[in-house]
Design a protein around this motif. Structure first.
Motif, mmCIF file in Angstrom:
data_model
loop_
_atom_site.group_PDB
_atom_site.id
_atom_site.type_symbol
_atom_site.label_atom_id
_atom_site.label_comp_id
_atom_site.label_asym_id
_atom_site.label_seq_id
_atom_site.Cartn_x
_atom_site.Cartn_y
_atom_site.Cartn_z
ATOM 1 N N PHE B 39 5.574 76.025 58.180
ATOM 2 C CA PHE B 39 7.224 76.583 57.335
ATOM 3 C C PHE B 39 8.543 75.515 57.177
ATOM 4 O O PHE B 39 9.172 76.116 55.808
ATOM 5 C CB PHE B 39 7.934 77.486 58.430
ATOM 6 N N ALA B 40 8.013 74.606 57.733
ATOM 7 C CA ALA B 40 8.871 73.605 56.975
ATOM 8 C C ALA B 40 8.689 72.755 55.932
ATOM 9 O O ALA B 40 9.710 73.118 54.661
ATOM 10 C CB ALA B 40 9.153 72.263 58.698
ATOM 11 N N LEU B 41 7.507 72.954 55.048
ATOM 12 C CA LEU B 41 6.896 72.571 54.000
ATOM 13 C C LEU B 41 7.899 73.757 52.579
ATOM 14 O O LEU B 41 8.061 73.540 51.346
ATOM 15 C CB LEU B 41 6.055 72.559 53.911
ATOM 16 N N TRP B 42 7.622 75.003 52.861
ATOM 17 C CA TRP B 42 7.892 75.829 52.179
ATOM 18 C C TRP B 42 9.684 75.613 52.421
ATOM 19 O O TRP B 42 10.670 76.301 51.375
ATOM 20 C CB TRP B 42 7.725 77.163 52.644
ATOM 21 N N PHE B 43 10.101 75.637 53.767
ATOM 22 C CA PHE B 43 11.815 75.849 53.658
ATOM 23 C C PHE B 43 12.371 74.689 53.096
ATOM 24 O O PHE B 43 13.775 74.527 52.448
ATOM 25 C CB PHE B 43 12.018 75.928 55.052
ATOM 26 N N GLU B 44 11.571 73.204 53.183
ATOM 27 C CA GLU B 44 12.157 71.990 52.071
ATOM 28 C C GLU B 44 11.658 72.238 50.934
ATOM 29 O O GLU B 44 12.717 72.344 50.215
ATOM 30 C CB GLU B 44 11.403 71.011 52.621
ATOM 31 N N ARG B 45 11.597 72.783 49.780
ATOM 32 C CA ARG B 45 10.747 73.067 48.494
ATOM 33 C C ARG B 45 11.863 74.327 48.461
ATOM 34 O O ARG B 45 12.144 74.135 47.454
ATOM 35 C CB ARG B 45 8.899 74.013 48.531
ATOM 36 N N ARG B 46 12.036 75.154 49.071
ATOM 37 C CA ARG B 46 12.856 76.506 48.632
ATOM 38 C C ARG B 46 13.948 75.974 48.693
ATOM 39 O O ARG B 46 14.735 76.018 47.250
ATOM 40 C CB ARG B 46 12.937 77.391 49.553
ATOM 41 N N ILE B 47 14.525 74.892 49.856
ATOM 42 C CA ILE B 47 16.402 74.277 49.419
ATOM 43 C C ILE B 47 16.103 73.898 48.757
ATOM 44 O O ILE B 47 17.582 73.509 47.850
ATOM 45 C CB ILE B 47 16.266 74.571 50.945
ATOM 46 N N ILE B 48 14.893 73.089 48.626
ATOM 47 C CA ILE B 48 15.205 71.729 47.059
ATOM 48 C C ILE B 48 15.904 72.310 46.133
ATOM 49 O O ILE B 48 16.487 72.266 45.275
ATOM 50 C CB ILE B 48 14.208 71.212 47.135
ATOM 51 N N GLY B 49 14.645 73.621 45.246
ATOM 52 C CA GLY B 49 14.701 74.803 44.523
ATOM 53 C C GLY B 49 16.143 75.286 44.056
ATOM 54 O O GLY B 49 16.462 74.930 43.194
ATOM 55 N N ARG B 50 16.471 75.116 45.320
ATOM 56 C CA ARG B 50 18.135 76.360 44.953
ATOM 57 C C ARG B 50 19.362 74.823 45.171
ATOM 58 O O ARG B 50 19.601 75.603 44.520
ATOM 59 C CB ARG B 50 18.582 76.486 46.717
ATOM 60 N N PHE B 51 19.143 73.802 45.863
ATOM 61 C CA PHE B 51 19.755 72.807 45.020
ATOM 62 C C PHE B 51 19.707 72.325 43.677
ATOM 63 O O PHE B 51 20.385 71.315 42.537
ATOM 64 C CB PHE B 51 19.567 71.716 46.155
ATOM 65 N N GLN B 52 18.447 72.209 43.363
ATOM 66 C CA GLN B 52 18.403 71.776 41.715
ATOM 67 C C GLN B 52 17.404 72.842 41.116
ATOM 68 O O GLN B 52 17.906 73.178 40.151
ATOM 69 C CB GLN B 52 16.695 70.852 41.124
ATOM 70 N N GLU B 53 18.770 74.088 41.557
ATOM 71 C CA GLU B 53 19.073 75.420 40.758
ATOM 72 C C GLU B 53 18.025 76.099 40.252
ATOM 73 O O GLU B 53 17.801 76.272 38.324
ATOM 74 C CB GLU B 53 20.278 75.192 38.943
ATOM 75 N N ARG B 54 16.301 75.974 40.735
ATOM 76 C CA ARG B 54 15.201 76.922 40.455
ATOM 77 C C ARG B 54 14.967 77.576 41.517
ATOM 78 O O ARG B 54 15.866 77.617 42.493
ATOM 79 C CB ARG B 54 14.743 75.332 40.027
ATOM 80 N N LEU B 55 13.962 78.110 41.616
ATOM 81 C CA LEU B 55 13.688 79.609 42.336
ATOM 82 C C LEU B 55 12.851 78.270 43.586
ATOM 83 O O LEU B 55 12.736 78.989 44.690
ATOM 84 C CB LEU B 55 12.725 80.024 41.807
ATOM 85 N N GLY B 56 12.208 77.758 43.509
ATOM 86 C CA GLY B 56 11.131 76.752 44.659
ATOM 87 C C GLY B 56 9.869 77.731 44.649
ATOM 88 O O GLY B 56 9.832 78.788 43.796
ATOM 89 N N PRO B 57 9.231 77.991 45.666
ATOM 90 C CA PRO B 57 7.625 78.270 45.753
ATOM 91 C C PRO B 57 8.120 79.959 45.445
ATOM 92 O O PRO B 57 8.413 80.200 46.797
ATOM 93 C CB PRO B 57 6.563 77.930 46.649
ATOM 94 N N ASN B 58 7.871 80.929 45.229
ATOM 95 C CA ASN B 58 8.012 82.407 45.393
ATOM 96 C C ASN B 58 7.171 83.514 45.043
ATOM 97 O O ASN B 58 6.831 84.541 44.622
ATOM 98 C CB ASN B 58 9.778 82.978 44.838
ATOM 99 N N VAL B 59 6.049 82.688 45.044
ATOM 100 C CA VAL B 59 4.618 84.122 44.480
ATOM 101 C C VAL B 59 3.993 84.408 45.551
ATOM 102 O O VAL B 59 3.579 86.006 45.753
ATOM 103 C CB VAL B 59 3.795 83.157 42.888
ATOM 104 N N ARG B 60 3.336 83.428 46.665
ATOM 105 C CA ARG B 60 2.161 84.357 47.665
ATOM 106 C C ARG B 60 2.970 84.969 48.955
ATOM 107 O O ARG B 60 4.053 83.349 49.600
ATOM 108 C CB ARG B 60 1.665 82.714 47.837
ATOM 109 N N GLY B 61 2.995 85.731 48.975
ATOM 110 C CA GLY B 61 3.543 86.291 50.142
ATOM 111 C C GLY B 61 5.117 86.530 50.249
ATOM 112 O O GLY B 61 5.543 86.178 48.952
#
Lengths: 316, 455
Positions: B39-61
């Motif tokens: 979960f932390a891997l997803w959490f970190e990538r999504r939040i970093i994505g938000r900080f950098q104004e992109r989406l992050g992983p959003n396809v699988r599941g």
């Protein structure tokens, strides 16, 4: 308190798992060849002992053993060993004269002293763990250390601080010149460049293998005039004489090119007999030290072993 | 034969736990940690994505939640390489040390108070075990975990991993000092080293408020301990390729990776337990209905919320700050954090001592201290300020660099000093470009408009 000592199954299992591990680690201290293996096995012995302490209901002692010895002391040892060298083996040379005999006398003396003390000691009746640990184990230990044994404790602390200060004083080196800032360093570099010290005094040296036949770390780069640049190879390889010449690469690349083109490849030793255009010189490291250069790549007077004019700018 | 040594007083009571229950608890913690890492891997990538104004992983599941699973599988199916120069035994041992030590911390973290397991008549604390020296246990296990990094870096027989390992040792040892000093003040105010008792001691006031400086020091050293940005020097990509794990691949690399993320969870759980009230509900909620939210299974929710808030802080810092330079980092650790932590511990010790051995109430004591501080501040204000700049009367004296910079400010800026184009320093301004007139003259446009159009 003549209570029968009862050892539970769990304790027995724990002991027979940990004790052989600890003995094995202690033996490897004597017999292991590499210093790092020795350090790791001592750390293992300490951890095994710490677990036994905890099982014997002395959790503070066990944990303190790991924090202090495994976590700090052994780690510093390991740190030093790592920096001394990867392949270093134990040195058996005596650095102080008579060191061995002093060690033997000291060791025998310590054993004699301990035997004398332990055999003559009068043990009081055990009071039992329940009484000792009545306000939890750390509180009991604290009462002993900071109550009954405060003086030896403070003396030991003073000794350790003195030792640490001594190490600081002995290893302190007085700065010979003024400390150079970033700006002064840059100005010095630019001044060196202006006085003709070569481009490597301001920009980084070329990487190995630039414009050469292969890009391996032991292949010197070639400049626009086709001369080899010694600054591109690390000093270590140059000192060891492991620098490759262009000729080595030529044979290998020719062979690779032939294989790639699908032409039949003749074995290296037969090729030498036939005397084809690219002789496969499989040079040993001793031969390679004044590196054999391909005549088509460099003029014969430019050997990688010698420092060239432009190369040595930033090798400090 | 003796009852197990457990925390006495307000701590958790483990006397009803059977061996089977302990095994189940350990297995649950293991599963919790593994799932949390995914979960932390997803959490970190999504939040970093938000900080950098992109989406992050959003396809699988849903919301990209299961993205970590194919990533983990891909990592495990890669070729397992053992480098030629490696010291085989230690090369294989190092990742295991790392990951085992990472798993061990959660054994003493209280997830909640004693709960009734539904469907049975078992009442047990939501904690695997507790020791009277639990906080020291944390330090001991962290100290052991460094062996994984050090040995991993050394045994690969390669330069960058060795440099990464050396950096990491120096870093973890120095930051562990300030971290343990920060923890000591928590021990002093709680009067115990057992985690469940420390949580119990925070019933009225969280230690993050009562010993705020210690909390700040802990948070900074926590980032240093877990090798996270801005202190991720052991694996600084630009300098060291990957640091200590450069020569590892596949499963062995996965162990290191897992250990790193579990260590983040560990640091967050320790911060939660020791400073943020552990499983206790935050203030307005804790007062509702006679502390209803501090009983039963509710505390698990508060614990998780706090844990993931600290995890969010980790990610936030990573997205915001740049990596420190190594000497600045060491300077911060040894010359700022450790002295401050030491002074703070002495202060807390004195206050606790005065409270324990005299009859002065805490209120009087704090007011007296505040008065002393105010007097001290007033005295400091009255002392005339020392001149910071070197006076012009003695230029070129001992402090050469400072004298030089003041001298340079008075000189006119030469954009082509020694024949090279140089940028202006702070406080200097570029002279007007000689080409400017040529460019603007044929167009006939005024100079100010030209300047606007440039931007």
């Amino acid at each position: 308190m003549t209570e029968q000592l009862v050892i539970s199954t769990g304790e027995t299992v724990l002991f027979w798992v940990l004790a052989p591990l600890a003995v094995l680690g202690a033996l490897s201290l004597l017999f292991a060849r590499r210093v790092v293996h020795i350090a790791v096995s001592i750390a293992g012995v300490m951890v095994a002992l710490a677990i036994l302490y905890i099982a014997l209901e002395a959790p503070f002692l066990g944990i303190a053993q790991i924090v202090v010895y495994t976590g700090a002391v052994m780690m510093l040892f390991l740190f030093v060993i790592m920096l001394v060298g990867v392949d270093s083996v134990e040195s058996l040379a005596e650095t102080l004269t008579g060191q061995r005999w002093i060690a033997v006398v000291g060791g025998v003396g310590l054993v004699a002293l301990m035997i004398a003390v332990v055999t003559r000691a009068a043990f009081a009746e055990p009071v039992g763990l329940a009484t000792v640990n009545v306000d939890s184990n750390p509180v009991g230990v604290a009462h002993l250390i900071f109550g009954d044994y405060i003086f030896p404790f403070e003396l030991t602390a003073a000794l350790l601080i003195t030792a640490a200060l001594g190490a600081l004083v002995l290893s302190h080196r007085r700065r010979l010149g003024r400390k150079l800032g970033q700006k002064e360093t840059v100005e010095a570099k630019l001044a060196a460049f202006a006085s003709g010290a070569g481009a490597t005094s301001v920009v980084s040296a070329p990487g190995p293998g630039v414009y050469a036949r292969t890009n391996s770390a032991d292949m010197p780069a070639i400049d626009a005039q086709g001369k080899t640049l010694d600054a591109s190879i690390t000093t270590v390889l140059r000192v060891r004489g492991q620098v490759h010449g262009q000729a080595d690469a030529t044979a290998q690349t020719t062979r690779a090119a032939r294989i790639a083109s699908g032409a039949p490849v003749i074995e290296a030793d037969r090729e030498e007999q036939l005397g084809t255009s690219a002789p496969a010189e499989v040079s040993s490291p001793e031969q390679a030290s004044p590196a054999v250069d391909g005549p088509e790549a460099t003029p014969p007077d430019e050997r990688p072993g010698e420092p060239s004019k432009t190369g040595e700018g930033d090798e400090q | 034969m003796n009852p197990p040594v457990l925390a006495a007083g307000g701590g958790a009571d483990f006397s009803a736990d059977t061996i089977g229950l302990v095994v189940i608890k350990a297995a649950v913690i293991l599963v919790f940690l593994l799932l949390s890492v995914l979960f932390a891997l997803w959490f970190e990538r999504r939040i970093i994505g938000r900080f950098q104004e992109r989406l992050g992983p959003n396809v699988r599941g849903p919301f990209g939640l299961v993205q970590s699973i194919p990533d983990a599988l891909k990592l495990l199916l890669k070729e397992d390489i053992t480098v030629k120069a490696a010291d085989k035994l230690i090369y294989k041992l190092a990742p295991l040390i790392s990951v085992f030590c990472a798993f061990m911390i959660f054994a003493i973290i209280p997830f909640g108070p004693a709960v009734h397991i539904p469907g049975t008549d078992i009442i047990t604390p939501l904690q695997l075990t507790d020791l009277p020296v639990a906080v020291l246990y944390i330090l001991a296990v962290t100290g052991l975990g460094v062996y994984g990094i050090v040995l991993g870096g050394w045994s690969a027989g390669s330069t960058y991993p060795l440099l990464g390992a050396v950096r990491s040792t120096a870093q973890v040892l120095s930051y562990e000092l300030s971290m343990s000093l920060a923890l000591v003040s928590v021990l002093l105010v709680s009067g115990s080293m057992s985690t469940s008792e420390i949580v119990d001691a925070q019933t009225d006031l969280w230690w993050s408020i009562a010993v705020l400086p210690a909390f700040i020091i802990y948070v900074i050293s926590m980032l240093g301990e877990t090798n996270r940005l801005p202190f991720d020097l052991p694996e600084a990509e630009g300098e060291l390729v990957g640091g200590y794990n450069t020569e590892y691949s596949s499963m062995k690399f996965a162990w290191f990776f897992l250990a790193e993320y579990i260590n983040m969870l560990n640091a967050s759980a320790i911060a939660t337990t020791l400073f943020l009230g552990g499983w206790r509900a935050p203030w307005p909620l804790s007062a509702i209905n006679g502390g209803m939210f501090n009983e039963g299974w509710w505390p698990l929710l508060w614990f998780m919320l706090k844990l993931w808030l600290v995890m969010f802080f980790f990610v936030w810092v990573r997205a915001t700050l740049l990596r420190f330079r190594y000497d600045q980092f060491m300077h911060l650790g040894w010359k700022v954090l450790i002295p401050v932590a030491l002074a703070w511990v002495v202060g807390v010790g004195v206050i606790q001592g005065v409270r324990q051995f005299t009859d002065i109430s805490l209120q009087t004591l704090l007011f007296t201290l505040a008065g002393v501080l105010v007097v001290f501040a007033v005295v400091l204000l009255l002392i005339p300020e020392k001149k910071d700049t070197v006076p012009d009367a003695k230029p070129g004296s001992t402090s050469g660099a400072k004298g030089k910079s003041t001298a340079e400010e008075t000189e006119p800026f030469d954009a082509f000093a020694h024949g090279y184009p140089v940028p202006p320093l702070p406080g200097q301004s570029l002279p007007p470009s000689p080409r400017r007139a040529k460019v603007t003259a044929p167009a006939g446009a005024p100079a100010s408009e030209e300047e606007n159009n440039d931007g």
